[in-house]
Design a protein around this motif. Sequence first.
Motif, PDB file in Angstrom:
ATOM      1  N   ALA A 136       0.814  -1.218  -0.004  1.00 25.79           N
ATOM      2  CA  ALA A 136       0.060   0.102  -0.005  1.00 25.79           C
ATOM      3  C   ALA A 136       0.812   1.209  -0.133  1.00 25.79           C
ATOM      4  CB  ALA A 136      -0.894  -0.156   1.095  1.00 25.79           C
ATOM      5  N   ARG A 178      -8.986   4.354  -5.724  1.00 21.37           N
ATOM      6  CA  ARG A 178      -8.643   5.673  -5.359  1.00 21.37           C
ATOM      7  C   ARG A 178      -7.505   6.296  -5.124  1.00 21.37           C
ATOM      8  NH1 ARG A 178     -12.687   6.891  -0.188  1.00 21.37           N
ATOM      9  NH2 ARG A 178     -11.595   8.797  -0.486  1.00 21.37           N
ATOM     10  N   ASP A 179      -7.059   7.608  -5.389  1.00 27.57           N
ATOM     11  CA  ASP A 179      -5.696   8.130  -5.269  1.00 27.57           C
ATOM     12  C   ASP A 179      -5.443   8.702  -4.232  1.00 27.57           C
ATOM     13  OD1 ASP A 179      -7.279  10.170  -6.018  1.00 27.57           O
ATOM     14  OD2 ASP A 179      -5.282  11.252  -6.275  1.00 27.57           O
ATOM     15  N   ASP A 180      -6.509   8.855  -3.314  1.00 26.59           N
ATOM     16  CA  ASP A 180      -6.357   9.890  -2.160  1.00 26.59           C
ATOM     17  C   ASP A 180      -6.364   9.096  -0.663  1.00 26.59           C
ATOM     18  OD1 ASP A 180      -8.914   8.941  -2.399  1.00 26.59           O
ATOM     19  OD2 ASP A 180      -9.757  10.813  -1.435  1.00 26.59           O
ATOM     20  N   VAL A 181      -6.385   7.645  -0.621  1.00 27.73           N
ATOM     21  CA  VAL A 181      -6.337   6.885   0.567  1.00 27.73           C
ATOM     22  C   VAL A 181      -5.383   5.488   0.046  1.00 27.73           C
ATOM     23  CG1 VAL A 181      -8.341   7.435   1.203  1.00 27.73           C
ATOM     24  CG2 VAL A 181      -8.427   5.545  -0.256  1.00 27.73           C
ATOM     25  N   ASP A 182      -4.926   4.846   1.204  1.00 26.03           N
ATOM     26  CA  ASP A 182      -4.237   3.619   1.025  1.00 26.03           C
ATOM     27  C   ASP A 182      -5.232   2.601   0.998  1.00 26.03           C
ATOM     28  OD1 ASP A 182      -2.046   4.748   1.272  1.00 26.03           O
ATOM     29  OD2 ASP A 182      -1.501   4.072   3.362  1.00 26.03           O
ATOM     30  N   GLN A 183      -5.289   1.633  -0.148  1.00 26.96           N
ATOM     31  CA  GLN A 183      -6.393   0.339  -0.358  1.00 26.96           C
ATOM     32  C   GLN A 183      -5.803  -0.675  -0.223  1.00 26.96           C
ATOM     33  OE1 GLN A 183      -8.033   2.612  -3.927  1.00 26.96           O
ATOM     34  NE2 GLN A 183      -9.866   1.849  -3.111  1.00 26.96           N
ATOM     35  N   GLY A 193      -1.590  10.696  -3.507  1.00 28.63           N
ATOM     36  CA  GLY A 193      -1.837  12.125  -3.431  1.00 28.63           C
ATOM     37  C   GLY A 193      -2.117  12.663  -5.004  1.00 28.63           C
ATOM     38  N   SER A 251      -1.219  -0.676  -4.882  1.00 29.38           N
ATOM     39  CA  SER A 251      -2.307  -0.984  -3.842  1.00 29.38           C
ATOM     40  C   SER A 251      -1.961  -2.377  -3.406  1.00 29.38           C
ATOM     41  CB  SER A 251      -3.577  -1.147  -4.612  1.00 29.38           C
ATOM     42  OG  SER A 251      -4.018   0.101  -5.126  1.00 29.38           O
ATOM     43  N   THR A 270      -0.823   4.212  -9.088  1.00 26.64           N
ATOM     44  CA  THR A 270      -1.092   3.813  -7.509  1.00 26.64           C
ATOM     45  C   THR A 270      -0.396   2.437  -7.406  1.00 26.64           C
ATOM     46  OG1 THR A 270      -2.498   3.787  -5.635  1.00 26.64           O
ATOM     47  CG2 THR A 270      -3.343   2.996  -7.761  1.00 26.64           C
ATOM     48  N   PHE A 293       0.480   5.857  -0.493  1.00 30.22           N
ATOM     49  CA  PHE A 293      -0.454   6.902  -0.836  1.00 30.22           C
ATOM     50  C   PHE A 293       0.208   7.928  -1.792  1.00 30.22           C
ATOM     51  CE2 PHE A 293      -1.573  11.314   0.412  1.00 30.22           C
ATOM     52  CZ  PHE A 293      -2.941  11.397   0.305  1.00 30.22           C
TER      53      PHE A 293
END
Length: 334
Positions: free
Chosen positions: A7, A161-166, A11, A26, A24, A9
């Motif tokens: 994971a 998403r690009d704004d949270v760790d997934q 941003g 993930s 990203t 982040f």
Amino acid sequence: MLLLGSAAFTGCALVDEDVRDCYTYSSLDYELRLVTNITTEINTQLTLESELKVARVLKDTLSKVFTDFAKDVDLSFYDVMADSLRLHHESIEMETNQYSYTLKIPVRNYMHTALANVDTTMMKVADADKCHKARIVRDVADTIPSLRSGIFSARLPMVMRDDVDQEFNVNLYMVNCASAIVVDTTGSGIRDLKVFMNGFATEFSVCDSLYRFPYSPVVRPVKLQLEDPGLMCFVAVSFPSRDIPQPKSTVDTDDPFVSESADHSLWQMRAYATLQNGTITETVLGISQPLRPGQLKLVKAKAFDNGRVSPGDPSVSVSVTLDWSPGVSGEIVL
């Protein structure tokens, strides 16, 4: 547990929903989940002293198929829009049940599918460039061999998403199964016995886990090497049979292999006994309960001096043809 990715982040802001230049990392956690009745079926059916060695050999043989060990994993990431085209593809040689791999892909929504242990010498993955068409296909032939490995599959919608760790959890489940017959030939005087199975799917749709039956081949099982000359065991690994709608009382059970019986046979075991005079007796055993993914169905039977093979299970239908000729059917080659 198979671990893919780490994971992070990024941003990265998204401006255009269709054109995404943001990448990203993930975390995807893969797990092969083996749901099977193999131990229960063998321990329940093979209880006599003379059958215990057969049980051990059968367990050892099927342990190479019914296992959560992943030899290789094929990963596909598809567009969820338009024609569901494959946007990213990875093939990983694993030889383990755990693996760590870092994957960097553009931020967008995906339909992710995974396949493990597909033996390309016995089948192929067809039309994998489009998610809704991707499928595993058995080789087309009148008679096909028993599969040699347990095949696992998974699919997972991924909203990235690009704004949270997934972190995404992907469970792979077995898509093939096995059938076996143990025949007591003691006192029958038969010279030889061959067994075939039929009534199984030949295609598996990856994106929706549906089985298809475009043609009806015969599966040639493996004959196990047993110490007792009076016992014979044949086992076939294949795709499942056709299923039937189940009443709610059955669907609600914790056992995924409990089933009502159909009003006709869904799949068959075909035994061909060669007598001392050289004639062949055909016995067709019809099973009216579905054979499902991860399941083993074991039938015990007794061979008689006219070549008839009689099952111990009264729910199994029997059809016997004395002095059978291979010319009766083009699908069986003895």
